[in-house]
Design a protein around this motif. Structure first.
Motif, mmCIF file in Angstrom:
data_model
loop_
_atom_site.group_PDB
_atom_site.id
_atom_site.type_symbol
_atom_site.label_atom_id
_atom_site.label_comp_id
_atom_site.label_asym_id
_atom_site.label_seq_id
_atom_site.Cartn_x
_atom_site.Cartn_y
_atom_site.Cartn_z
ATOM 1 N N TYR A 166 -15.119 -91.554 56.852
ATOM 2 C CA TYR A 166 -13.777 -91.764 56.286
ATOM 3 C C TYR A 166 -13.295 -93.144 56.694
ATOM 4 C CZ TYR A 166 -12.987 -90.107 61.027
ATOM 5 O OH TYR A 166 -13.062 -89.941 62.392
ATOM 6 N N TYR A 178 -21.469 -95.902 59.718
ATOM 7 C CA TYR A 178 -21.320 -94.436 59.756
ATOM 8 C C TYR A 178 -19.852 -94.102 59.503
ATOM 9 C CZ TYR A 178 -22.623 -89.673 61.042
ATOM 10 O OH TYR A 178 -22.898 -88.317 61.017
ATOM 11 N N LEU A 213 -21.872 -76.783 62.721
ATOM 12 C CA LEU A 213 -21.939 -76.768 61.253
ATOM 13 C C LEU A 213 -20.583 -76.288 60.745
ATOM 14 C CD1 LEU A 213 -23.854 -77.190 58.812
ATOM 15 C CD2 LEU A 213 -24.326 -74.741 58.898
ATOM 16 N N ARG A 214 -19.792 -77.226 60.291
ATOM 17 C CA ARG A 214 -18.450 -76.853 59.849
ATOM 18 C C ARG A 214 -18.527 -76.071 58.539
ATOM 19 N NH1 ARG A 214 -14.465 -82.062 60.429
ATOM 20 N NH2 ARG A 214 -14.519 -82.309 62.699
ATOM 21 N N GLU A 265 -16.062 -76.287 56.629
ATOM 22 C CA GLU A 265 -15.242 -77.254 55.869
ATOM 23 C C GLU A 265 -13.991 -76.602 55.302
ATOM 24 O OE1 GLU A 265 -16.320 -79.939 56.708
ATOM 25 O OE2 GLU A 265 -18.489 -80.036 56.619
ATOM 26 N N ARG A 283 -24.125 -71.877 53.122
ATOM 27 C CA ARG A 283 -23.456 -72.382 54.334
ATOM 28 C C ARG A 283 -23.227 -71.220 55.321
ATOM 29 N NH1 ARG A 283 -22.981 -77.770 55.285
ATOM 30 N NH2 ARG A 283 -21.272 -78.222 56.668
ATOM 31 N N MET A 306 -11.726 -79.100 57.640
ATOM 32 C CA MET A 306 -10.872 -80.279 57.473
ATOM 33 C C MET A 306 -9.451 -79.801 57.140
ATOM 34 S SD MET A 306 -13.287 -83.016 55.566
ATOM 35 C CE MET A 306 -14.126 -81.775 54.623
ATOM 36 N N GLN A 352 -25.910 -86.380 65.631
ATOM 37 C CA GLN A 352 -25.350 -86.091 64.308
ATOM 38 C C GLN A 352 -25.946 -87.044 63.274
ATOM 39 O OE1 GLN A 352 -21.112 -86.993 62.886
ATOM 40 N NE2 GLN A 352 -20.976 -84.825 63.401
ATOM 41 N N GLY A 361 -26.538 -80.541 59.700
ATOM 42 C CA GLY A 361 -26.363 -79.860 58.426
ATOM 43 C C GLY A 361 -27.143 -78.567 58.280
ATOM 44 N N SER A 387 -25.960 -81.688 65.043
ATOM 45 C CA SER A 387 -25.028 -81.598 63.918
ATOM 46 C C SER A 387 -25.741 -82.259 62.744
ATOM 47 C CB SER A 387 -23.718 -82.313 64.295
ATOM 48 O OG SER A 387 -22.856 -82.409 63.198
ATOM 49 N N PRO A 392 -8.138 -83.821 60.693
ATOM 50 C CA PRO A 392 -7.567 -84.118 59.387
ATOM 51 C C PRO A 392 -8.604 -84.685 58.418
ATOM 52 C CG PRO A 392 -6.511 -85.414 61.141
ATOM 53 C CD PRO A 392 -7.575 -84.613 61.782
ATOM 54 N N TYR A 412 -15.998 -85.554 49.612
ATOM 55 C CA TYR A 412 -15.039 -86.195 50.509
ATOM 56 C C TYR A 412 -15.669 -87.255 51.399
ATOM 57 C CZ TYR A 412 -17.258 -82.223 52.811
ATOM 58 O OH TYR A 412 -18.188 -81.310 53.233
ATOM 59 N N CYS A 413 -16.993 -87.322 51.469
ATOM 60 C CA CYS A 413 -17.651 -88.021 52.576
ATOM 61 C C CYS A 413 -18.134 -89.424 52.191
ATOM 62 C CB CYS A 413 -18.815 -87.167 53.055
ATOM 63 S SG CYS A 413 -19.771 -87.953 54.364
ATOM 64 N N ILE A 461 -9.483 -87.398 55.841
ATOM 65 C CA ILE A 461 -9.015 -88.766 55.615
ATOM 66 C C ILE A 461 -9.752 -89.326 54.401
ATOM 67 C CG2 ILE A 461 -8.752 -91.063 56.634
ATOM 68 C CD1 ILE A 461 -8.905 -89.629 59.390
ATOM 69 N N GLY A 470 -26.570 -87.561 58.586
ATOM 70 C CA GLY A 470 -26.564 -87.016 57.236
ATOM 71 C C GLY A 470 -27.625 -85.921 57.151
ATOM 72 N N GLU A 471 -27.541 -85.135 56.088
ATOM 73 C CA GLU A 471 -28.446 -83.969 56.000
ATOM 74 C C GLU A 471 -29.755 -84.324 55.301
ATOM 75 O OE1 GLU A 471 -26.610 -80.161 54.956
ATOM 76 O OE2 GLU A 471 -28.330 -79.826 53.645
#
Ligand code: SAH
Ligand code: SF4
Length: 373
Positions: free
Chosen positions: A328, A325, A171-172, A174, A196, A215, A116, A151, A149, A245, A78-79, A247, A118-119
């Motif tokens: 979405y 960055y 750490l969501r 998701e 996770r 999300m 925050q 990852g 944040s 949401p 999704y990212c 996106i 990327g991982e």
């Protein structure tokens, strides 16, 4: 969301849903909240607003968001900054840029920042972050609380960063449903639901204030998935939640399923229902009014605050990096510097009847209550 799965309930059912016992919320009640028709959302929001006022007060706390780097080793479907998107211009802030952003936060009374990115799990990255955390504390007189944040990391890395002075971690999950999680991540051995969960458990064990989230309005997501998400956050006794949401981003694999999505206004309202439902379910946690809410509605963050959110993350990344960055599409706040963002947010929050918790850490009351019990 497959629109076919999504049928609003009728008026008499809505009345029942809204007369729940707020101290004993069931899975059915949550489903009822999620399926409320549009003209009943205001009543749900009013209920959540009362609970927010009673348990955490009408104060919104700032976390200055530093988007440290868009370099990522992962490929979440999704990212927009996933590793395989070769249209992204990659960047990483240098130490001075990060420390200056942190100084801006301290000088403007934010009291908390979020780093925050990327991982990445390589030792060059993990040791750089460790040094940055220590440097931020020494350069700002230990005034700021630092949230990370960054990852999934090993327990040793989480320990290292905690020992350097990071106190909170986001750490969501998701999606809390493993079937849906698998549809959102490639089966390449790097994206595992089990890992996770283990990462969230490590954070808890290491006594971080633990944040997670999901999300909302994803393709293939049903109302029952959203109920599972809320119950997951409750079962894991999460202290802070950031959810917003989904996106679509055209340079991602999930884009091909966009025909399954709810229209943006409905996705936004679903986000509002989720925030309100979560506030009713988890009364003393911190909930963020996420930027993604504003991407779908010009007053999205204000409406999330009215519906129960009490944290906002003004972007303090140096302006020149913001356009790179893009998790979405249509991400707001990419063309206004930190000073302008601040003024704009002050005005926006004033319209909600909430005050801003300047110079206050605004720790999750849930975390404090958990520690003291
Ligand atoms: N790499 C870290 C932090 C950056 S991503 C991590 O993955 O935890 C931060 C969050 O952005 C993710 O947890 C995800 O929920 C959200 N995100 C990514 N792509 C998105 C999209 N297309 N729509 C909405 N949120 C998205
Ligand atoms: Fe990387 Fe995070 Fe985006 Fe996944 S969501 S691709 S880990 S930045």
């Amino acid at each position: 969301m497959d629109a076919k799965d999504f049928k609003y309930i009728n008026n008499s059912e809505a009345k029942k849903v809204l007369s729940v016992n707020v101290d004993n919320i069931s899975a059915d009640d949550l489903l009822g909240f999620i399926l409320l028709p549009e003209d009943k959302i205001e009543a749900l929001v009013n209920l959540a607003a009362k609970i927010k006022e009673q348990y955490v007060g009408n104060t919104v706390y700032y976390r200055g968001l530093i988007e440290y780097s868009n370099i990522c080793a992962k490929n979440c479907l999704y990212c927009g900054i996933r590793a395989c998107n070769n249209k992204v211009e990659r960047y990483e802030l240098n130490e001075d840029e990060v420390v200056n952003a942190a100084r801006f936060a301290a000088e403007h009374h934010y009291a908390s920042i979020v780093i925050q990115a990327g991982e990445r799990t390589d030792s060059l990255f993990t040791s750089k972050i460790a040094r940055l955390i220590s440097k931020i504390h020494s350069e700002t007189g230990n005034k700021l609380k630092i949230t990370l944040s960054l990852g999934e990391q090993s327990e040793e890395t989480y320990r290292l960063w905690r020992d350097c002075g990071a106190q909170r971690y986001l750490l969501r999950i998701e999606s809390a449903s493993e079937d849906l999680y698998r549809k959102l991540h490639p089966a390449d051995g790097k994206h595992s639901y089990k890992k996770r969960i283990e990462a969230i458990e490590s954070l808890r064990k290491l006594e971080y204030q633990v944040g997670s989230g999901v999300m909302i309005g994803l393709p293939f997501q049903t109302p029952q998935h959203l109920v599972n998400d809320l119950l997951f956050l409750k079962d894991f006794d999460i202290d802070m939640v950031g959810m917003g949401p989904y996106i679509e981003h055209h340079e991602t694999p999930l884009y091909e399923h966009r025909a399954l999505l709810l229209p943006k206004n409905e996705r936004f309202l679903l986000g509002i229902k989720m925030v309100a439902a979560l506030r009713i379910l988890m009364k003393d946690i911190n909930i963020a009014a996420t930027t993604a809410m504003q991407a779908l509605h010009p007053k999205g963050r204000e409406m999330a605050i009215v519906a129960g959110a009490n944290v906002i993350m003004p972007n303090i990344t140096p302006l020149k990096y913001r356009k790179d960055y893009l998790l979405y599409e249509d991400k707001p706040c990419t063309d206004e510097d930190s000073e302008k963002c601040l003024k704009c947010l002050e005005k926006r929050i004033a319209t909600t009847g909430n005050q801003i918790g300047y110079d206050s850490w605004g720790d999750s009351k849930h975390f404090t209550n958990r520690k003291n019990s």
